[in-house]
Design a protein around this motif. Structure first.
Motif, PDB file in Angstrom:
ATOM      1  N   ASP A 163       8.989 -29.260 162.131  1.00 39.26           N
ATOM      2  CA  ASP A 163       8.540 -29.105 163.729  1.00 39.26           C
ATOM      3  C   ASP A 163       7.474 -30.355 163.977  1.00 39.26           C
ATOM      4  O   ASP A 163       7.783 -30.981 165.052  1.00 39.26           O
ATOM      5  N   GLU A 164       6.664 -30.476 163.108  1.00 44.46           N
ATOM      6  CA  GLU A 164       5.564 -31.627 163.209  1.00 44.46           C
ATOM      7  C   GLU A 164       6.228 -32.960 163.445  1.00 44.46           C
ATOM      8  O   GLU A 164       6.129 -34.028 164.078  1.00 44.46           O
ATOM      9  N   ALA A 195       8.666 -21.363 155.451  1.00 38.33           N
ATOM     10  CA  ALA A 195       7.855 -21.525 156.705  1.00 38.33           C
ATOM     11  C   ALA A 195       6.805 -22.560 156.729  1.00 38.33           C
ATOM     12  O   ALA A 195       6.706 -23.324 157.403  1.00 38.33           O
ATOM     13  N   PHE A 196       6.468 -23.093 155.358  1.00 43.02           N
ATOM     14  CA  PHE A 196       5.657 -24.283 155.218  1.00 43.02           C
ATOM     15  C   PHE A 196       6.731 -25.489 155.424  1.00 43.02           C
ATOM     16  O   PHE A 196       6.155 -26.538 156.424  1.00 43.02           O
ATOM     17  N   TYR A 197       7.840 -25.381 154.921  1.00 46.17           N
ATOM     18  CA  TYR A 197       8.783 -26.614 155.417  1.00 46.17           C
ATOM     19  C   TYR A 197       9.113 -26.773 156.856  1.00 46.17           C
ATOM     20  O   TYR A 197       9.301 -27.812 157.396  1.00 46.17           O
ATOM     21  N   GLN A 198       9.290 -25.586 157.506  1.00 47.05           N
ATOM     22  CA  GLN A 198       9.695 -25.582 158.775  1.00 47.05           C
ATOM     23  C   GLN A 198       8.610 -26.066 159.607  1.00 47.05           C
ATOM     24  O   GLN A 198       9.015 -26.784 160.576  1.00 47.05           O
ATOM     25  N   GLU A 199       7.516 -25.855 159.318  1.00 42.18           N
ATOM     26  CA  GLU A 199       6.292 -26.473 159.974  1.00 42.18           C
ATOM     27  C   GLU A 199       6.171 -27.942 159.957  1.00 42.18           C
ATOM     28  O   GLU A 199       6.025 -28.657 161.060  1.00 42.18           O
TER      29      GLU A 199
END
Length: 769
Positions: A419-420, A412-416
């Motif tokens: 997305d950024e 989830a941390f890297y998916q964010e």
């Protein structure tokens, strides 16, 4: 001792896992040194404790159950001091720590040496002896140090193999397994690993299970039968030319292929659920290991026969393998060494990340990856490549990290971050047609580095004002012969038309170093200091003249061509090149082509040229710094060697001082100067280069919007003050930190990768190993 050491290394290299490797080490070292105890303690990163992982001489029940704190006992002392500790009476030492469950109270003499790999403390190798009168001598200490140094990389690799399978040193389940390399291309990718390996190379065959045992058995039996027929055919053809004792070698091969020999053992492993290639690899390597440690010279040589037979069988198994290789929608390509051909095999739109054991951030493939916008990590020398096939992977191209078996939190941390990044680039699209100009009116041209036609659309959509470096070797590398004049002309015309009327700077053929042509091999011990760039083409004017002629003809009616000469190291090379270019220009004009004489410039890559800028500038129209090679040569660091990758730093004070001098000297004689190295594509680097006075910055297309946004929102006065401040510093890491801090304070933190501490904190929270 040398023979013993060689045998130990060979055996350990062939071990299937960490525990088998450690068992071989302790038993062989104990026998070689004629000592009563040999033990290995490994440092567990999750608990920061030394764990007894293998022993010969202490109680086996203590293995895995005895541990010491990081600085506890004599083992901790060896680790803390990072040097051998040799004691005749260990129990009398104040740091001695007694563990009754090991039974070590019987042993008084102690010799411990650290196991260190790439500056990382892995553990401690210990030998002990009962007699108090025995002190291990200097020769024994030197031998143990040599064993430790030789085996450190093997232990590191075995440790990583265990981790990737989801087990820590203590046998506990692990997540967020992290491997550190060097950044190849920025960005983050989340996808499924696909291991691509060289054909007929047993060492790189990945470990994969199979659900269809019968199909794997059928494939293997067919391979055995084909190889058996091949050997019989060769033996029959040579029967009249060889003596009976020489023909007997073929009988040896055929006997090895009997059902009760090698094929029987491979079939057994396939029945255990291992795919045919992996089973073959395991059996062949086990055979090789047994033969290579034998004292009899004749029997040792049989290892060569086994290896050859294994390759023959593997080659047959791999026929048609490429056609059946499946690439998921989100493919992370993994290989010992990624090649451009491998990139071309992945279906369009499926490639999201690259992982390469060999290479560094400035290797040719890394440059191609940046041009394609594919996050890449290079130089992962200890990674168990064959374990990554089918695993979920996270490629962190900012920090040069690879995560396997990610936890939901880490994913989830890297998916964010992904997305950024997407949101940031969408926000920067509005800058495409705006000039790259500071708030106080200083203008800088932003160009792109390219070599592929597929880069054109991306470059234009990102607002490139031309091509600062067109790598003409790419058309040469994708063929199995030198491209003809007409073929080159077509390649060059596409680029010139796409960017007209903006300038397109074409570098003449730059082969050698890390860029090889299969049909024109250059074998050298030190290729980066050897026959490369302009040195090759001036020695082969037939190549140079054809290329320049194709460039000039391609520019007809467009007249936006600029020619750049690579790897210039002295004035005479420039003069000789100009003579040939003018000669071709007049010949092409006489053929009726209506062309203008293009501007000609030189690349500043060799440190010696930094001190001849004025003399060079008087002879050419422009200069362009190739900061990748200039950094490599200034710092004496092979940019493709991951072992010294940490020493390669574009923010090194010597590099910055050289760049300042080049810009000042070029402008002192009224000639423009640009830069086409990777430093130009870094927002902080671009700010410093703009402050130095560089007229143009050339980079990969993906970096262009960020660089333009930063430059448009700062003043040159602010940038020059920052440059003055960092030129007073003496550490490249401190300089980089200061530049990043200045950008964050100016509101550009979103363009920089989240600090490593953020990832580290999350990993620690998730139980990262």
């Amino acid at each position: 001792m040398l023979s013993t050491l060689r045998n130990i290394v060979q055996e350990v290299n062939a071990a299937r896992d960490l525990h088998e490797a450690l068992g071989i080490i302790v038993s062989r070292v104990q026998a070689a040194m004629a000592t009563e105890v040999c033990s290995v303690y490994l440092l567990d990163p999750s608990s920061n404790r030394y764990i007894l992982m293998a022993t010969e001489g202490l109680y086996q029940e203590s293995v895995g159950n005895v541990s010491l704190g990081y600085s506890e006992g004599l083992v901790g002392l060896v680790g803390a001091r990072e040097e051998p500790i040799n004691l005749e009476d260990a129990p009398s030492h104040p740091r001695y720590r007694y563990f009754p469950e090991t039974g070590e109270e019987r042993f008084r003499s102690f010799l411990g040496v650290p196991i260190i790999h790439r500056r990382r403390m892995l553990g401690v190798l210990v030998v002990q002896q009962r007699e108090s009168s025995r002190c291990f001598d200097e020769g024994e200490e030197a031998f143990l140090v040599t064993v430790s140094a030789q085996l450190a990389s093997v232990i590191a690799h075995s440790e990583a193999t265990g981790a990737i399978s989801g087990l820590s040193l203590t046998g506990e389940a692990t997540k967020d397994i992290c491997f550190s390399g060097v950044p190849g291309a920025q960005g983050v990718a989340i996808g499924t690993g696909v291991v691509v390996y060289s054909t007929a190379d047993l060492d790189v065959v990945p470990e994969k299970p199979t659900d269809d045992i019968e199909q794997e058995l059928a494939l293997f039996r067919a391979a055995v039968q084909t190889v058996r027929e091949d050997i019989q055919r060769v033996a029959k053809r040579l029967s009249s030319q060889l003596r009976p004792e020489e023909l007997a070698l073929f009988d040896v091969y055929l006997s090895m292929l009997g059902d009760q020999a090698l094929p029987g053992e491979v079939a057994t492993r396939i029945h255990e659920g291992i795919w045919a290639q992996g089973a073959l690899k395991q059996v062949v390597q086990q055979y090789i290991r047994h033969f290579e440690v034998m004292d009899d010279h004749y029997l040792r040589e049989r290892a060569v026969d086994i290896r050859d037979l294994g390759r023959r069988l593997l080659s047959r198994l791999q026929e048609g393998e490429e056609k059946t290789l499946e690439y998921p929608e989100r493919t992370v390509l993994v290989s010992e060494e990624i090649t451009p051909a491998m990139l071309g095999e992945v279906p369009k739109g499926h490639l999201v990340g690259l992982v390469s054991v060999k290479g560094s951030s400035n290797s040719h493939v890394a440059i191609l990856a940046r041009a394609m916008g594919v996050p890449t990590v290079m130089g992962l020398v200890d990674i168990p490549v064959n374990q990554l096939d089918g695993k979920e992977l996270i490629v962190d191209g900012f920090e040069g990290q690879l995560f396997a078996s990610p936890s939901p939190d880490l994913r989830a941390f890297y998916q964010e971050i992904c997305d950024e990044e997407d949101e940031l680039f969408r926000g920067l699209e509005a800058l495409r047609d705006k000039p790259c100009e500071t708030t106080d009116g200083h203008r800088v041209a932003l160009l792109v580095n390219t070599g592929l036609m597929t880069d054109v659309a991306r470059s234009l959509s990102h607002g490139a004002e031309g091509i600062g470096l067109y790598r003409t070797e790419v058309p040469f590398m994708i063929k199995d012969r030198f491209p003809s004049e007409q073929e080159q002309r077509e390649y060059y015309r596409e680029q010139l038309e796409a960017f007209a009327p903006n300038p397109v700077t074409m570098r003449t053929l730059d082969i050698g170093g890390d860029k090889a042509l299969t049909y024109f091999p250059i074998q050298e011990e030190n290729p980066f200091l050897g026959w490369r760039g302009i040195r090759v083409t001036l020695d082969h004017p037939e190549i140079f003249l054809v290329q320049v002629r194709a460039m000039l003809k391609a520019s007809e009616g467009l007249n936006n061509l600029q020619i750049m000469l690579p790897m210039i190291s002295n004035i005479s090379e420039v003069e000789e090149s100009l003579h040939l270019i003018y000669r071709v220009y007049h010949e092409v004009r006489e053929e009726g082509y209506q062309i203008h004489m293009p501007k000609v410039g030189v690349m500043v890559e060799v440190p010696g040229v930094v001190y001849q800028i004025r003399e060079l500038a008087e002879r050419v129209d422009f200069l362009s710094v190739g900061s990748n090679d200039l950094t490599q040569y200034l710092l004496a660091v092979d940019r493709n060697n991951p072992r010294v990758a940490q020493l390669y730093h574009s923010y090194h004070p010597a590099v910055l001082q050289a760049l300042v001098r080049v810009a000042q000297d070029a402008h002192s004689v009224g000639k423009p100067v640009g830069i086409c190295g990777e430093l130009a594509g870094d927002p902080g680097g671009a700010v410093l280069l703009m402050a130095m006075g560089y007229d143009s910055l050339s980079m990969n297309a993906a970096s262009l919007p960020k660089v333009k946004s930063v430059i448009r929102n700062v003043s040159r006065e602010w940038a020059m003050q920052l440059l003055d401040d960092v030129l007073l510093l003496d550490s490249p890491h401190v300089i980089k930190s200061c530049v990043d801090l200045a950008l964050r304070n100016a509101g550009f933190g979103r363009y920089l990768r989240p600090a490593r501490s953020s990832t580290a904190a999350l990993a620690e929270q998730s139980g990262n190993s």
